[in-house]
Design a protein around this motif. Structure first.
Motif, PDB file in Angstrom:
ATOM      1  N   ALA A 107       0.809  -1.217   0.000  1.00 47.65           N
ATOM      2  CA  ALA A 107       0.000   0.000   0.000  1.00 47.65           C
ATOM      3  C   ALA A 107       0.841   1.265   0.000  1.00 47.65           C
ATOM      4  N   SER A 108       2.072   1.189   0.510  1.00 43.37           N
ATOM      5  CA  SER A 108       2.927   2.382   0.591  1.00 43.37           C
ATOM      6  C   SER A 108       3.338   2.902  -0.776  1.00 43.37           C
ATOM      7  N   HIS A 109       3.104   2.117  -1.829  1.00 44.07           N
ATOM      8  CA  HIS A 109       3.407   2.603  -3.179  1.00 44.07           C
ATOM      9  C   HIS A 109       2.478   3.743  -3.583  1.00 44.07           C
ATOM     10  N   SER A 110       1.391   3.931  -2.839  1.00 47.36           N
ATOM     11  CA  SER A 110       0.478   5.042  -3.124  1.00 47.36           C
ATOM     12  C   SER A 110       0.973   6.357  -2.539  1.00 47.36           C
ATOM     13  N   ILE A 111       2.000   6.290  -1.683  1.00 44.68           N
ATOM     14  CA  ILE A 111       2.525   7.513  -1.060  1.00 44.68           C
ATOM     15  C   ILE A 111       4.008   7.714  -1.380  1.00 44.68           C
ATOM     16  N   GLY A 112       4.433   7.182  -2.527  1.00 41.09           N
ATOM     17  CA  GLY A 112       5.779   7.482  -2.984  1.00 41.09           C
ATOM     18  C   GLY A 112       6.795   6.376  -2.912  1.00 41.09           C
ATOM     19  N   ASN A 113       6.442   5.224  -2.343  1.00 40.05           N
ATOM     20  CA  ASN A 113       7.367   4.099  -2.343  1.00 40.05           C
ATOM     21  C   ASN A 113       7.449   3.545  -3.766  1.00 40.05           C
ATOM     22  N   ASP A 114       8.640   3.588  -4.360  1.00 38.57           N
ATOM     23  CA  ASP A 114       8.818   3.139  -5.738  1.00 38.57           C
ATOM     24  C   ASP A 114       9.596   1.837  -5.821  1.00 38.57           C
ATOM     25  N   ASP A 115       9.548   1.023  -4.760  1.00 43.72           N
ATOM     26  CA  ASP A 115      10.338  -0.208  -4.725  1.00 43.72           C
ATOM     27  C   ASP A 115      10.005  -1.159  -5.868  1.00 43.72           C
ATOM     28  N   GLU A 116       8.726  -1.336  -6.156  1.00 46.35           N
ATOM     29  CA  GLU A 116       8.313  -2.367  -7.107  1.00 46.35           C
ATOM     30  C   GLU A 116       7.508  -1.768  -8.259  1.00 46.35           C
ATOM     31  N   GLU A 117       8.050  -1.874  -9.480  1.00 49.63           N
ATOM     32  CA  GLU A 117       7.424  -1.228 -10.626  1.00 49.63           C
ATOM     33  C   GLU A 117       6.084  -1.853 -11.001  1.00 49.63           C
ATOM     34  N   TRP A 118       5.910  -3.156 -10.793  1.00 51.39           N
ATOM     35  CA  TRP A 118       4.612  -3.754 -11.109  1.00 51.39           C
ATOM     36  C   TRP A 118       3.500  -3.125 -10.279  1.00 51.39           C
ATOM     37  N   ILE A 119       3.777  -2.916  -8.999  1.00 47.68           N
ATOM     38  CA  ILE A 119       2.770  -2.285  -8.134  1.00 47.68           C
ATOM     39  C   ILE A 119       2.608  -0.816  -8.503  1.00 47.68           C
ATOM     40  N   LYS A 120       3.702  -0.126  -8.686  1.00 50.65           N
ATOM     41  CA  LYS A 120       3.663   1.303  -9.002  1.00 50.65           C
ATOM     42  C   LYS A 120       2.929   1.571 -10.312  1.00 50.65           C
ATOM     43  N   ASP A 121       3.155   0.729 -11.319  1.00 53.27           N
ATOM     44  CA  ASP A 121       2.617   0.985 -12.649  1.00 53.27           C
ATOM     45  C   ASP A 121       1.223   0.406 -12.878  1.00 53.27           C
ATOM     46  N   TYR A 122       0.888  -0.705 -12.198  1.00 49.57           N
ATOM     47  CA  TYR A 122      -0.330  -1.415 -12.571  1.00 49.57           C
ATOM     48  C   TYR A 122      -1.358  -1.603 -11.458  1.00 49.57           C
ATOM     49  N   ALA A 123      -0.961  -1.525 -10.207  1.00 52.71           N
ATOM     50  CA  ALA A 123      -1.906  -1.832  -9.127  1.00 52.71           C
ATOM     51  C   ALA A 123      -2.878  -0.685  -8.899  1.00 52.71           C
ATOM     52  N   ASP A 124      -4.121  -1.047  -8.654  1.00 52.73           N
ATOM     53  CA  ASP A 124      -5.152  -0.083  -8.266  1.00 52.73           C
ATOM     54  C   ASP A 124      -5.142  -0.008  -6.743  1.00 52.73           C
ATOM     55  N   LEU A 125      -4.342   0.893  -6.212  1.00 54.14           N
ATOM     56  CA  LEU A 125      -4.149   0.962  -4.763  1.00 54.14           C
ATOM     57  C   LEU A 125      -5.295   1.663  -4.038  1.00 54.14           C
ATOM     58  N   ASP A 126      -6.267   2.137  -4.797  1.00 53.84           N
ATOM     59  CA  ASP A 126      -7.466   2.690  -4.174  1.00 53.84           C
ATOM     60  C   ASP A 126      -8.477   1.601  -3.827  1.00 53.84           C
ATOM     61  N   HIS A 127      -8.225   0.378  -4.324  1.00 56.14           N
ATOM     62  CA  HIS A 127      -9.159  -0.720  -4.103  1.00 56.14           C
ATOM     63  C   HIS A 127      -8.375  -1.981  -3.767  1.00 56.14           C
ATOM     64  N   GLY A 128      -8.128  -2.174  -2.478  1.00 53.38           N
ATOM     65  CA  GLY A 128      -7.356  -3.319  -2.025  1.00 53.38           C
ATOM     66  C   GLY A 128      -8.251  -4.426  -1.481  1.00 53.38           C
ATOM     67  N   TYR A 129      -7.774  -5.676  -1.606  1.00 57.46           N
ATOM     68  CA  TYR A 129      -8.519  -6.834  -1.119  1.00 57.46           C
ATOM     69  C   TYR A 129      -7.582  -7.805  -0.418  1.00 57.46           C
ATOM     70  N   LEU A 130      -8.096  -8.433   0.628  1.00 55.61           N
ATOM     71  CA  LEU A 130      -7.381  -9.494   1.321  1.00 55.61           C
ATOM     72  C   LEU A 130      -8.143 -10.792   1.150  1.00 55.61           C
ATOM     73  N   GLY A 131      -7.427 -11.904   1.114  1.00 58.51           N
ATOM     74  CA  GLY A 131      -8.115 -13.175   1.005  1.00 58.51           C
ATOM     75  C   GLY A 131      -7.222 -14.333   1.379  1.00 58.51           C
ATOM     76  N   GLY A 132      -7.839 -15.472   1.690  1.00 59.45           N
ATOM     77  CA  GLY A 132      -7.052 -16.641   2.025  1.00 59.45           C
ATOM     78  C   GLY A 132      -7.911 -17.869   2.198  1.00 59.45           C
ATOM     79  N   ASP A 133      -7.231 -19.006   2.245  1.00 56.34           N
ATOM     80  CA  ASP A 133      -7.878 -20.302   2.420  1.00 56.34           C
ATOM     81  C   ASP A 133      -7.479 -20.899   3.765  1.00 56.34           C
ATOM     82  N   SER A 134      -8.452 -21.373   4.538  1.00 59.29           N
ATOM     83  CA  SER A 134      -8.201 -22.065   5.794  1.00 59.29           C
ATOM     84  C   SER A 134      -7.412 -21.175   6.764  1.00 59.29           C
ATOM     85  N   ALA A 135      -6.176 -21.574   7.121  1.00 60.76           N
ATOM     86  CA  ALA A 135      -5.367 -20.749   8.016  1.00 60.76           C
ATOM     87  C   ALA A 135      -5.089 -19.386   7.400  1.00 60.76           C
TER      88      ALA A 135
END
Length: 306
Positions: A107-135
């Motif tokens: 989420a910090s890529h929305s406030i200037g963290n440029d560590d990962e270009e895939w997140i910076k260039d393509y992620a919609d950080l205004d709409h985040g989701y969490l999910g998982g199976d079992s544990a």
């Protein structure tokens, strides 16, 4: 040390792992490692990134074949499902802390963290989701609780998806006392304190949300829960909806039951009719904020936790 002492079992969680008195851990599932790649069927790319190398926290990112800037979802995952819950070497609450760290990093890529270009260039950080199976669903719930309680202003959590969530409690519920399940309640009751040695017990809020006095602070307004008819934790999924709604939480929660299926069926049989149907339903859930968009399963990368 004699061969006999080497083979003495201290904890026997058959189907999952055995822990021997000499400290040796024998894992029966979750030992496979799939390297990052390009899926030949969907064209989805994946790669591994380091989030906090000093404490060995990494993630796997997924990118559709034809990514559209700021409209595609990236799913964070550890390399194998079992890696999320590697007790006794890394007991809870480490998995909660690592997952919270990973969410904040993404989420910090929305406030200037440029560590990962895939997140910076393509992620919609205004709409985040969490999910998982079992544990992993348990972890997603507890991370969402942290989102609501800590209120990090640059984390935007739109929804939470829980598949056969690993919840429990001291008192049996519904059909939990039956012995027809692959994993029975007494098995899970022993597994929980093994995975979380610092727990307060089977009614610890970490595993029994009904005991959490702060449940109304849950950090998302949308929740989708899947349960399987032949799963020992089936009733816990329905009860989760009940306790969320009575807590004062201001949101919408839906429970979908899949008939004739067992625990995390979609993980073991992702290409089955029920597995594909669940994938499409989750895709619709993730795209609920896009009123004019249609879900394309070929352009969807999913990382799930077991």
């Amino acid at each position: 040390m004699t061969a006999n002492s080497r083979d003495q079992i201290l904890h026997d969680f058959y189907r999952m792992m055995r822990v021997y008195k000499n400290g040796r851990v024998e894992r029966l599932v979750g030992t496979e490692y799939a390297p990052p790649s390009v899926d030949p069927t969907t064209g989805v790319q994946s790669k591994d990134v380091e989030i906090a190398p000093e404490i060995n926290v990494s993630a796997r990112l997924y990118l559709p074949k034809t990514p559209i800037p700021a409209r595609n979802f990236l799913f964070l995952s550890t390399f194998t499902a079992a890696a999320l819950l590697l007790a006794p070497e890394h007991p809870l609450p480490i998995a909660y802390e690592d997952s919270w760290l990973a969410l904040k990093w993404a989420a910090s890529h929305s406030i200037g963290n440029d560590d990962e270009e895939w997140i910076k260039d393509y992620a919609d950080l205004d709409h985040g989701y969490l999910g998982g199976d079992s544990a992993g669903a348990n972890i997603a719930h507890n991370v969402a609780m942290r989102v609501g309680s800590e209120k990090v202003e640059w984390i935007n959590l739109n929804g939470v998806f829980l598949n056969c969530p690993f919840f429990g409690g001291k008192d049996p519920m519904g059909n939990e006392s039956l012995t027809t399940y692959a994993f029975q309640k007494n098995f899970l009751d022993k597994l929980w304190p093994f995975a979380c040695p610092t727990t307060t017990g089977l009614d610890d809020p970490l595993i029994n949300p009904d005991m959490d006095p702060n449940l109304s602070c849950f950090g998302s307004k949308k929740v989708l829960v899947y349960v399987a008819e032949k799963d020992v934790v089936r009733e816990r999924g329905f009860y989760y909806k009940e306790v969320l709604e009575k807590s004062g939480w201001n949101g919408d929660v839906e429970v979908v039951e899949v008939k004739k299926e067992k625990h995390i069926f979609s993980v073991f049989y992702p290409k089955s009719d029920n597995g594909i149907a669940m994938l499409k339903r989750v895709g619709s859930f993730l795209n609920q904020h896009k009123a004019n968009d249609m879900f394309d399963s070929k352009n969807f990368g999913l990382a799930s936790f077991e």
